[in-house]
Design an enzyme around this catalytic site. Structure first.
Site, PDB file in Angstrom:
ATOM      1  N   TYR A   1      -0.447   9.855  -5.068  1.00 33.09           N
ATOM      2  CA  TYR A   1       0.110  11.164  -6.243  1.00 33.09           C
ATOM      3  C   TYR A   1       0.715  12.028  -5.230  1.00 33.09           C
ATOM      4  CZ  TYR A   1      -0.090  15.343  -8.424  1.00 33.09           C
ATOM      5  OH  TYR A   1       0.013  16.701  -8.952  1.00 33.09           O
TER       6      TYR A   1
ATOM      7  N   GLU B   1       6.798  15.857 -10.273  1.00 30.55           N
ATOM      8  CA  GLU B   1       5.842  15.861  -9.718  1.00 30.55           C
ATOM      9  C   GLU B   1       5.372  13.497 -10.197  1.00 30.55           C
ATOM     10  OE1 GLU B   1       1.144  16.564 -11.215  1.00 30.55           O
ATOM     11  OE2 GLU B   1       1.826  14.837 -12.506  1.00 30.55           O
TER      12      GLU B   1
END
Ligand code: GDP
Ligand code: MN
Length: 402
Positions: A119, A207
């Site tokens: 992530y 993101e």
């Protein structure tokens, strides 16, 4: 403003971030040639990804019962038949709510040989007053869940906005992710590119979930952005013509689109007392005081610091297109705004919309005497409120809330 995954990846690629070979398709006719190109590019498998402004697509379900908004096909024919089941149908995910979103674009992508998922995100840390890069080895998962259960698994690196990202900081993050060798070097370059994208586009959030370590055809490993989400800061959009064009109206609530055309900040809520207020803070306080006296606000509506007659009329029309609305509270503090201008606007709007529900108006500030006079002499039924509390009580009473 949010943009689609395929648009986000096009932007990221411009800033040197490695992304898979992929082609958006807006109709079934576009799927086959896109899939053929992916195969010709050397990928045996083809990933088909629903493009909606919501995450959780992989685990989502179509209203038709078809499982999964992200699918992998082993041939062009299979890609086309999967696309048929996705395109034009409504996909429900954890983030869409029960209504789901209609898939109007598919992203046809090469299938990366994924070794590990991470992530990575850039956002503004308001408390620190600077951008922060967040990275975690727990990729592909719900990051809120990781933050709740394993906060130690999220690595943070703050960036000095006057300096930008330093090469050592990108390397520090790559190291924290446990990367070594080729993927380490590739990740350091990618992280710098992701930060640059965030900065140059005036993004609120960039993101990558997942950012993946993938195996290349020669057996070497590298890193690639498998999924990307970008939210842009609306207040900076005026200086990005190219980004404004990425707006997809299919993804937005119709009333909110109408409101934004007039520079109004409108959010629909579930109650029956509409409010029209200048300033976001006063609008929040107005909603609070309506609730305090037992009412339920029907919306948040900030007409901004210098509302015109046209804006006020548009605001009334938007408020009234919600059939639940039983009364309106106008709460204006004229700091920059001239109360008489707003009063004239209210009277014109009431006449134009043939308003048939109770309207309470509380005016205060710049040129308020003239404004109150305009309302009183207008001949339209307006209940004046002396203070915020008085106005809120009057509107709650008028709509008959307990
Ligand atoms: P989301 O569910 O909306 O977050 O959509 P993602 O783009 O993250 O896709 C869901 C999952 O599909 C990812 O977590 C990956 O595990 C997988 N996935 C997506 N693209 C690829 C790919 O090119 N190759 C492989 N093997 N898996 C992929
Ligand atoms: Mn994802």
């Amino acid at each position: 403003m949010n943009i689609h995954e395929y648009q986000a990846k096009q932007l990221l690629a411009k800033y040197g971030v490695a992304v898979p070979l992929e082609i958006p398709a807006k109709s079934l006719a576009e799927v086959r040639p896109a899939a053929e190109k992916i195969v010709a590019g050397g990928s045996a498998k083809i990933v088909i990804k629903s493009q909606i402004h919501a995450g959780g697509r992989g685990k989502g379900t179509f209203k038709t019962g078809f499982q999964g908004g992200v699918k992998v096909a082993s041939s062009v024919d299979e890609a086309v038949s999967l696309a048929e089941k996705m395109l034009g149908n409504v996909l429900v995910t954890k983030q869409t709510g029960g209504d789901g979103r209609r898939v109007q674009t598919l992203l046809i992508s090469e299938a990366a040989k994924v070794k590990k998922e991470f992530y990575l995100a850039v956002l503004l840390d308001r408390a620190a007053g600077r951008p922060v890069i967040m990275a975690s080895t727990e990729g592909g998962m719900d990051i809120e869940e990781v933050a709740g259960k394993h906060p130690e698994k999220i690595f943070k690196e703050w960036i000095d906005p006057a300096v930008g990202i330093m090469p050592y900081q990108a390397r520090k993050i790559a190291d924290a992710l446990g990367l070594r060798g080729d993927p380490f070097n590739a990740a350091a370059k990618l992280i710098a590119g992701v930060f640059k994208t965030w900065w140059e586009c005036d993004a609120a959030l960039v993101e990558l979930n997942p950012l993946a370590v993938a195996e290349l055809r020669d057996g070497k490993e590298t890193v690639v952005a498998l999924d990307a989400k970008i939210s842009l800061d609306d207040n900076a959009l005026y200086r990005h013509k190219d980004l404004q064009e990425m707006r997809d109206f299919n993804e937005e609530a119709p009333l909110e689109i109408e409101a934004s055309k007039y520079g109004l900040n409108y959010i629909k809520l579930d109650g029956d007392i509409a409010c029209l207020v200048n300033g976001a803070g006063l609008a929040m306080a107005t909603m609070d005081i309506i609730q305090h006296f037992g009412g339920m606000p029907a919306n948040f509506l900030d007409v901004g610091g210098g509302a015109s007659k046209e804006q006020v009329t548009a605001a009334f029309k938007i408020i009234l297109s919600d059939p639940k609305v039983k009364g309106i509270l106008v709460n204006i503090f004229g700091g920059i705004m001239d109360c008489n201008v707003i009063a004239t606007g209210i009277v014109a709007a009431v006449k134009e919309t043939h308003l048939g529900i109770p309207l309470v108006v509380r005016l205060e500030g710049n040129n308020v005497i003239a404004g109150r006079k305009t309302l009183a002499e207008s001949g339209v039924a307006i209940i004046p409120g002396d203070s915020m509390a008085d106005a809120a009580q009057k509107v709650v009473k008028a709509v008959g809330s307990p």
